[in-house]
Scaffold this motif. Structure first.
Motif, PDB file in Angstrom:
ATOM      1  N   LYS A  16       0.788  -1.231   0.000  1.00 43.99           N
ATOM      2  CA  LYS A  16       0.000   0.000   0.000  1.00 43.99           C
ATOM      3  C   LYS A  16       0.820   1.280   0.000  1.00 43.99           C
ATOM      4  O   LYS A  16       0.297   2.341  -0.318  1.00 43.99           O
ATOM      5  CB  LYS A  16      -0.935  -0.007   1.206  1.00 43.99           C
ATOM      6  N   ARG A  52      -1.939  -3.318   8.114  1.00 45.19           N
ATOM      7  CA  ARG A  52      -2.839  -2.455   8.877  1.00 45.19           C
ATOM      8  C   ARG A  52      -3.113  -1.102   8.220  1.00 45.19           C
ATOM      9  O   ARG A  52      -4.003  -0.384   8.655  1.00 45.19           O
ATOM     10  CB  ARG A  52      -2.273  -2.197  10.266  1.00 45.19           C
ATOM     11  N   LEU A  53      -2.368  -0.745   7.222  1.00 41.31           N
ATOM     12  CA  LEU A  53      -2.532   0.557   6.573  1.00 41.31           C
ATOM     13  C   LEU A  53      -3.795   0.583   5.719  1.00 41.31           C
ATOM     14  O   LEU A  53      -4.172  -0.427   5.129  1.00 41.31           O
ATOM     15  CB  LEU A  53      -1.323   0.868   5.693  1.00 41.31           C
ATOM     16  N   PRO A  54      -4.432   1.742   5.615  1.00 41.72           N
ATOM     17  CA  PRO A  54      -5.592   1.840   4.720  1.00 41.72           C
ATOM     18  C   PRO A  54      -5.131   1.783   3.265  1.00 41.72           C
ATOM     19  O   PRO A  54      -4.031   2.218   2.926  1.00 41.72           O
ATOM     20  CB  PRO A  54      -6.181   3.214   5.053  1.00 41.72           C
ATOM     21  N   ASN A  55      -5.973   1.261   2.414  1.00 41.93           N
ATOM     22  CA  ASN A  55      -5.646   1.155   0.996  1.00 41.93           C
ATOM     23  C   ASN A  55      -5.819   2.531   0.349  1.00 41.93           C
ATOM     24  O   ASN A  55      -6.918   3.073   0.324  1.00 41.93           O
ATOM     25  CB  ASN A  55      -6.555   0.122   0.314  1.00 41.93           C
ATOM     26  N   GLN A  58      -8.621   3.043  -2.540  1.00 41.15           N
ATOM     27  CA  GLN A  58     -10.046   3.059  -2.283  1.00 41.15           C
ATOM     28  C   GLN A  58     -10.450   4.438  -1.782  1.00 41.15           C
ATOM     29  O   GLN A  58      -9.838   4.983  -0.881  1.00 41.15           O
ATOM     30  CB  GLN A  58     -10.417   2.017  -1.238  1.00 41.15           C
ATOM     31  N   SER A  60     -12.676   7.189   0.141  1.00 41.78           N
ATOM     32  CA  SER A  60     -13.397   7.154   1.406  1.00 41.78           C
ATOM     33  C   SER A  60     -14.885   7.432   1.224  1.00 41.78           C
ATOM     34  O   SER A  60     -15.666   7.285   2.147  1.00 41.78           O
ATOM     35  CB  SER A  60     -12.784   8.178   2.375  1.00 41.78           C
TER      36      SER A  60
END
Length: 62
Positions: A16, A52-55, A58, A60
């Motif tokens: 990511k 654990r990181l947000p993608n 994508q 929000s």
């Protein structure tokens, strides 16, 4: 799904960070057994670190 998401390798779902994706692109262009082994090792480590990181691909917005 937008065009940018379709053009990216599926592995970017797990890798990511921008620097990780750049390193993946560099390693995936190399040939030879050791290069492919290093790429595999990199993917395992990068996916574990970025788990654990947000993608960033994508949005929000729903």
């Amino acid at each position: 799904m937008n065009n940018q998401e379709r053009d990216q390798p599926p592995i970017f779902r797990w890798i990511k960070t921008e620097c990780g994706r750049a390193k993946y692109a560099d390693l995936s262009n190399r040939s030879g057994f050791t290069a492919k082994a290093r790429l595999g090792w990199f993917v395992v480590i990068a996916a574990a670190r970025d788990w654990r990181l947000p993608n960033p691909d994508q949005s929000s917005e729903s």
